[in-house]
Motif scaffolding. Structure first.
Motif, mmCIF file in Angstrom:
data_model
loop_
_atom_site.group_PDB
_atom_site.id
_atom_site.type_symbol
_atom_site.label_atom_id
_atom_site.label_comp_id
_atom_site.label_asym_id
_atom_site.label_seq_id
_atom_site.Cartn_x
_atom_site.Cartn_y
_atom_site.Cartn_z
ATOM 1 N N SER A 1 0.060 3.769 -2.910
ATOM 2 C CA SER A 1 -0.424 5.295 -2.476
ATOM 3 C C SER A 1 0.589 6.232 -2.841
ATOM 4 O O SER A 1 0.340 7.421 -3.343
ATOM 5 N N GLN B 1 -7.002 0.428 -0.746
ATOM 6 C CA GLN B 1 -6.962 -0.144 0.548
ATOM 7 C C GLN B 1 -6.076 -1.511 0.559
ATOM 8 O O GLN B 1 -6.128 -2.033 -0.132
ATOM 9 N N ARG C 1 -4.173 2.469 6.654
ATOM 10 C CA ARG C 1 -3.659 2.194 5.450
ATOM 11 C C ARG C 1 -4.612 2.330 4.319
ATOM 12 O O ARG C 1 -4.924 1.210 3.684
ATOM 13 N N VAL C 2 -5.350 3.551 4.153
ATOM 14 C CA VAL C 2 -6.295 3.734 3.310
ATOM 15 C C VAL C 2 -6.367 5.046 2.646
ATOM 16 O O VAL C 2 -5.852 5.984 3.432
ATOM 17 N N ARG D 1 -8.363 7.759 0.234
ATOM 18 C CA ARG D 1 -9.587 7.932 -0.362
ATOM 19 C C ARG D 1 -9.193 9.202 -1.206
ATOM 20 O O ARG D 1 -8.801 10.393 -0.686
ATOM 21 N N TRP E 1 0.756 -1.251 -0.018
ATOM 22 C CA TRP E 1 -0.050 0.051 0.136
ATOM 23 C C TRP E 1 1.030 1.388 0.012
ATOM 24 O O TRP E 1 0.473 1.974 -0.775
ATOM 25 N N GLN F 1 -7.541 -1.635 -5.328
ATOM 26 C CA GLN F 1 -8.223 -0.389 -5.711
ATOM 27 C C GLN F 1 -9.421 -0.567 -6.336
ATOM 28 O O GLN F 1 -9.830 -1.564 -6.998
ATOM 29 N N THR G 1 -2.368 -4.447 -2.583
ATOM 30 C CA THR G 1 -3.279 -3.187 -2.359
ATOM 31 C C THR G 1 -4.495 -3.462 -3.490
ATOM 32 O O THR G 1 -4.137 -3.657 -4.538
ATOM 33 N N VAL H 1 -10.425 4.455 -4.144
ATOM 34 C CA VAL H 1 -10.130 3.972 -2.675
ATOM 35 C C VAL H 1 -9.036 2.972 -3.086
ATOM 36 O O VAL H 1 -8.922 2.053 -3.768
#
Length: 1085
Positions: A18, A112, A88-89, A91, A14, A121, A119, A110
């Motif tokens: 991200s 997650q 660990r998100v 948005r 993640w 999506q 991860t 999102v």
């Protein structure tokens, strides 16, 4: 409304996904993204990070869309995201801000983290149109279709960013142990999405290596918020990033590559290595080979950190606080370092401090080596708070490593500043100073070639100083002031300085303009005001480099961007030489095939007769013959790329001599000589080749032509160790050998008796040999002048100029007459010319010039040079630079020198060589004019010296030896003030006698000028006209010089406006008046 939903699973964790999401723009597959800007970024009380970004996207309308449905095919998009590191998100919600009536798009994503380290999506999108007119569903359907078509391309671009992050991913690096004092920290790229401090993991950092990458280079970016961004540059010689399209044969000639564009593009990749977060305010950064050096304020420090992955990195951490104990050489230690610069040639740094002073600084390496062994131990004992510590604590931090420095630019604050309360430099903002100091140093540039330091100041002045010496006094500064006509609105502070690679040119950038100066201080080009209207897409600068030869003074030689220019005025009539509009330059374009692959041109040479030209660029060389008008190139690219010219090019008649670095075996040469050290300078004197190398050795070769080839025979070599401290600073080289050695001696012994002339670091130096007790050759050095850009020698030829030395210092020509006569007094006495002892070699005269000289035409008495003219037009959006040829006579300067020293015989002998010139009388007139002005000035100052009493009489005696004497005297008289006439004709003689002499020798125009002088001195006949004017009028009528008759009649009307003098003169000249007002002259109506 249309709705779209999709899910995707990434194999990456993640944190990587991200981070890639926030770094996805720009990328090659997202060319529709025009800009992406962060509007706000805040930490929420819940521990999340909220970011708002504004994105500008471009698009294309479908063909069926009504005309004018939107004003432009661009749209502003707002992106609002929230990062929850605990859960660990990520948005994110994206929506368009304009064209919402036509189509409103809202996308939610999102990211997650899942249990297996991957991860997930989720993407959802809505498309709503309120346009109406029966197009609502069609517009929504088109938006959904385009979104589906682009989502795969978007994921490919996202995957590309992920690949880059995988390749360059690094973990946080500790600056030392947990209990060490660490004023700076290294953050990995992923630290933009920050985790809680107790979860931060720190591991050593390494650079990616291996594969086919040949070299790794680092770029350091300094930000305004005290961060250092480190980027790695990697080169791949095997990868071809761009291949030009294949063109039809008919179109290929229209798309030729430009200079240097024939080489294939080199693959370059940039990798973000990380970010360094600094404590305090970052002021300056100085990247070095093994570490990064930077300065801060609050506190005022100099710090050092290693490059990521450096060997023995723990030994390179150091922090120095500015105080009196560790920096005793600082004039004022209560300062901070605002700018740091480094010279690779000398290994010396330059610091500019906040009080406006500049220093040369170097870290004592001997102490540093000892200090490195105790750095780690000392760091464990330092548990002081992160503020300014005592000198004892600092000493324990980095042991005995100390900076050594000396002040090269000092300013003294006014007394009122010294008496008031001291202001802490850390409390001032960037660009703010406690008081106004015009000489405050802003930036510094070092010129190791000429041993010069250029300092730019706050008032816009640039000061040139020599390198400081431990023994002598501080060198005196020379100010380069921009004339008011160049910068009428001022220049502003100096922002940047940079010397060219060869050290001959200094580029200066001010707040309001720029200028280029020669090393001697001549302004070559400038731009103030005119460039504000310049279209940067159409402006092209022009490169110009004057190539000078010590012995070849006849042909000026200019090296340009894509051509060379040869001055041919020496072969033209005299008037063509002094006429600036004459086309006396031969333009020779460098072949496109060579220039496109080997630009820029680094060396060029012209033969002594001006017929052969050679140029050398990045690799190989090319040569040109003016007889055939053709260039000769290597037919094989392998031969051309087998060597590079480094050290110089010379023509020996039709044979080219080059100092080269050879990469491969190359056989197409007449002769090859291998040296153990790189060549610094090549010089040719008759048939002797002088080679000066980087190991401080001068080699002497004799050029021996044979029937089939040519060879070099080494006659000897001599070391200048202890005489020349910096071999690379030698710019020019020549020598003089006594006549007896030339005629009877063995060439092997030439080195032991030759007087060597050099330009070393801008100093014009004569090295005279002498034998010591052990029969060793030692040299006595005589520095003739400082800051000399180039020089010419004239060993044989025109009278006084034989054995003369000419040097250009940026302001004018400095001349040493007979300075190169090395014969002993007994030998010189036999030839009638006294020898010049070493201590008697003094500068004879200084000739100021308003242009940049390129050659001196000895047989025409003229300097030839060029200057630039800048022009703008209302109908053109760019500035035009035009090269203008300029000339300057030097005859009157040399003549005045002889006359001031009472050397009338030498002046006559010198002038006799030039009396055939068209402008010879003009040169004599200028000489007399200068003498009369000097005589008048001396009389006003009450100077009764012998030189003043004899200067004017000696000058008149000198002029009497030439037929143009009468013309010169009266021409000078008409150009000086009438108050000077009495003194002039007291020495010359009665102008009445001069008039009679002119009439008797039929010099009627000269006699007319003397008539004006007689009128000014009130020495005409009693009737105002009788005799003088009438006789001159009769003579002019007799020879039918009607122009002169007209001037005489105008003169008579001027002295008597009633017309009586005019009528009487006409009557006495046998001019009969008719009754109708017409005149008859000698029977001609």
């Amino acid at each position: 409304m249309r709705f779209y939903s999709q899910s995707f699973l990434y194999d990456d964790p993640w944190s990587i996904v991200s981070y890639a999401f926030f770094m996805r723009y720009p990328n090659p597959l997202a060319s529709h993204i025009l800009s992406c800007d962060v509007i706000s970024r805040t930490f929420n009380p819940s521990g999340t990070l909220s970011t708002t970004r504004l994105i500008l996207k471009s698009g294309a309308l479908p063909r069926w869309a009504p005309k004018g449905i939107v004003s432009r095919a661009e749209s502003w998009v707002i992106e609002e995201s929230e990062v929850d590191p605990a859960g660990r998100v990520v948005r994110c919600m994206t929506r368009n801000l304009d064209h919402v009536k036509v189509l409103h798009v809202e996308e939610r994503i999102v990211f997650q983290a899942v249990d297996d380290g991957k991860t997930h999506q989720t993407t959802e999108a809505r498309f709503v149109s309120n346009f109406g007119w029966g197009l609502t569903k069609k517009i929504e359907t088109h938006g959904l279709t385009k979104f589906k078509a682009n989502i795969q391309r978007s994921r490919q671009g996202f995957s590309m960013i992920l690949d880059l992050i995988r390749q360059s991913r690094m973990q946080p690096m500790a600056m030392g142990s947990s209990d060490s004092y660490t004023p700076s920290r290294f953050l990995s790229p992923s630290s933009d999405v920050r985790a809680p401090a107790d979860k931060a993991e720190e591991r050593p950092l390494g650079l990616r290596g291996g594969g086919s990458w040949l070299s790794l280079r680092n770029i350091v970016i300094q930000t305004a918020t005290s961060y250092l961004v480190i980027v790695t540059v990697e080169y791949d010689p095997e990868e071809t990033p761009y291949q030009p399209p294949q063109l039809a044969p008919s179109a290929q000639r229209h798309f030729l590559p430009g200079p240097g564009e024939a080489l294939s593009f080199q693959s370059i990749r940039l990798h973000l290595e990380g970010v360094v977060r600094l404590e305090g305010t970052l002021l300056s950064v100085l990247p070095r080979n093994g570490y990064i050096l930077f300065s801060t304020k609050s506190p005022s420090t100099v710090q050092r950190i290693p490059w990521p992955g450096a060997q023995a990195a723990d030994d390179l951490y150091a922090t120095w606080y500015l105080n009196d104990e560790d920096f005793p050489w600082l004039v004022d230690s209560d300062v901070c370092i605002t700018k740091m610069l480094y010279s690779k040639t000398t290994g010396i740094e330059t610091w500019v401090t906040s009080d406006g002073r500049a220093y040369l600084v170097q870290l004592d390496l001997s102490e540093e080596d000892h200090a490195r062994g105790s750095l780690s131990n000392a760091s464990q004992d330092s548990q002081q708070p992160q503020d300014r510590r005592s000198s004892q604590d600092i000493t324990r931090s980095h042991s005995e490593a100390r900076w050594q420095g000396t002040c090269i630019h000092s300013v003294e604050p006014p007394r009122w500043v010294q008496k008031r309360r001291r202001q802490d430099p850390s409390d001032m903002k960037d660009g703010e100073y406690p008081y106004h100091e015009p000489r405050r140093a802003m930036t510094v540039a070092m010129n190791t070639r000429f041993s010069l330091i250029a300092t730019g100041t706050h008032c816009g002045t640039v000061e040139l100083t020599g390198f400081p010496s431990e023994d002598g006094p501080p060198p005196k500064a020379q100010a380069l002031q921009i004339p008011d006509m160049y910068a009428r609105e001022g220049t502003g502070p100096v922002f940047s300085l940079e010397w060219s690679s060869d050290g001959y040119v200094l580029a200066v950038g001010w707040e309001k303009g720029w200028a280029i100066w020669s090393v001697g201080g001549r302004c070559l080009a400038w731009g103030f005001g005119v460039e504000y209207e310049v279209d940067p897409d159409k402006f092209q600068d022009s490169f110009m480099y004057g190539v000078t030869d010590l012995d070849n003074t006849q042909y000026a030689f200019l090296q340009m961007d894509d051509r060379v220019l040869v001055y041919r005025g020496a072969d033209q009539p005299d008037m063509s030489v002094i006429n600036p509009e004459s086309d006396v330059w031969q333009h020779v374009k460098i072949p496109h095939a060579y220039l496109s692959a080997n630009w820029p041109i680094r060396y060029s040479a012209l033969s002594a007769d001006g017929r052969l030209i050679a140029v050398a660029g990045r690799r190989g060389l090319a040569h040109y013959s003016t007889t055939s008008g053709r260039w000769k190139l290597f037919a094989d690219d392998l031969q051309e790329n087998a060597f590079a010219v480094k050290g110089g090019l010379l023509w020996f008649h039709h044979v080219l001599i080059a100092a080269v670095d050879v990469a491969n075996s190359y056989q197409n040469v007449l002769h090859r000589e291998i040296l153990t050290s790189p060549v610094v300078v090549l010089s040719l004197v008759d048939n002797s080749l002088l080679v000066y190398t980087a190991d401080n050795t001068l080699y002497h070769y004799l050029i021996i032509p044979t029937s089939e080839t040519i060879k070099l025979h080494q006659c000897g070599s001599i070391s200048f160790a202890g005489v020349i401290s910096v071999p690379g600073a030698v710019r020019s080289l020549s020598w003089m050998i006594p006549s007896a050695q030339k005629q009877l001696g063995d060439p092997v012994d030439d080195l032991g008796v030759a007087t060597v002339l050099m330009i070393v670091g801008g100093k014009l130096v004569l090295l005279r040999p002498r034998r010591s007790g052990d029969n060793e050759v030692r040299y006595d050095m005589h520095v003739l002048a400082d800051r000399i850009e180039f020089c010419w020698i004239h060993l044989r030829g025109i009278g006084t100029l034989e054995n003369s030395l000419w040097g250009y210092d940026g302001q004018g020509i400095r001349l040493w007459l007979n300075a190169l006569n090395i014969e002993s007094p007994s030998e010189a006495g036999a030839s009638g010319s006294p020898g010049v002892a070493q201590e008697n070699v003094k500068e004879s005269l200084n000739i100021p010039l308003q242009f940049y000289p390129l050659s001196v035409l000895m047989d025409k008495g003229i300097f030839i040079g060029v200057e630039y003219e800048a022009a703008t037009r209302a109908n053109l959006s760019f500035t035009m630079f035009r090269q203008v040829t300029s000339s300057h006579l030097f005859l009157h300067h040399v003549l005045l020198h002889h006359l001031e020293n009472g050397q009338v015989r030498e002046a006559i002998l010198f002038a006799s060589h030039y009396q055939h010139l068209v402008y010879f009388a003009h040169a004599l007139e200028m000489t007399l004019h200068n003498v009369v002005e000097k005589d008048a000035s001396a009389l006003q100052e009450g100077d009764g010296s012998t030189m003043r009493e004899h200067l004017l009489p000696d000058t008149i005696e000198f002029l009497d030896h030439f037929d143009v004497c009468l013309d010169v005297v009266v021409g000078c008289a008409r150009k000086i003030e009438m108050t000077r006439w009495a003194r002039l004709f007291d020495v010359v003689g009665n102008p009445k006698d001069m008039l009679e002499l002119c009439l008797s020798s039929n010099r009627l125009k000269t006699a007319g000028s003397y008539l004006l002088v007689l009128h000014g001195l009130d020495q005409l006949d009693a009737d105002g006209v009788g005799g003088d004017a009438v006789r001159l009028l009769r003579s002019a009528i007799a020879v039918k010089d009607w122009q002169l008759c007209r001037e005489i009649l105008r003169f008579l009307h001027f002295i008597d406006e009633t017309g009586g003098a005019l009528r009487k003169a006409l009557s006495e000249a046998n001019v009969i008046s008719a009754s109708n007002g017409a005149f008859t002259v000698n029977g001609i109506h």
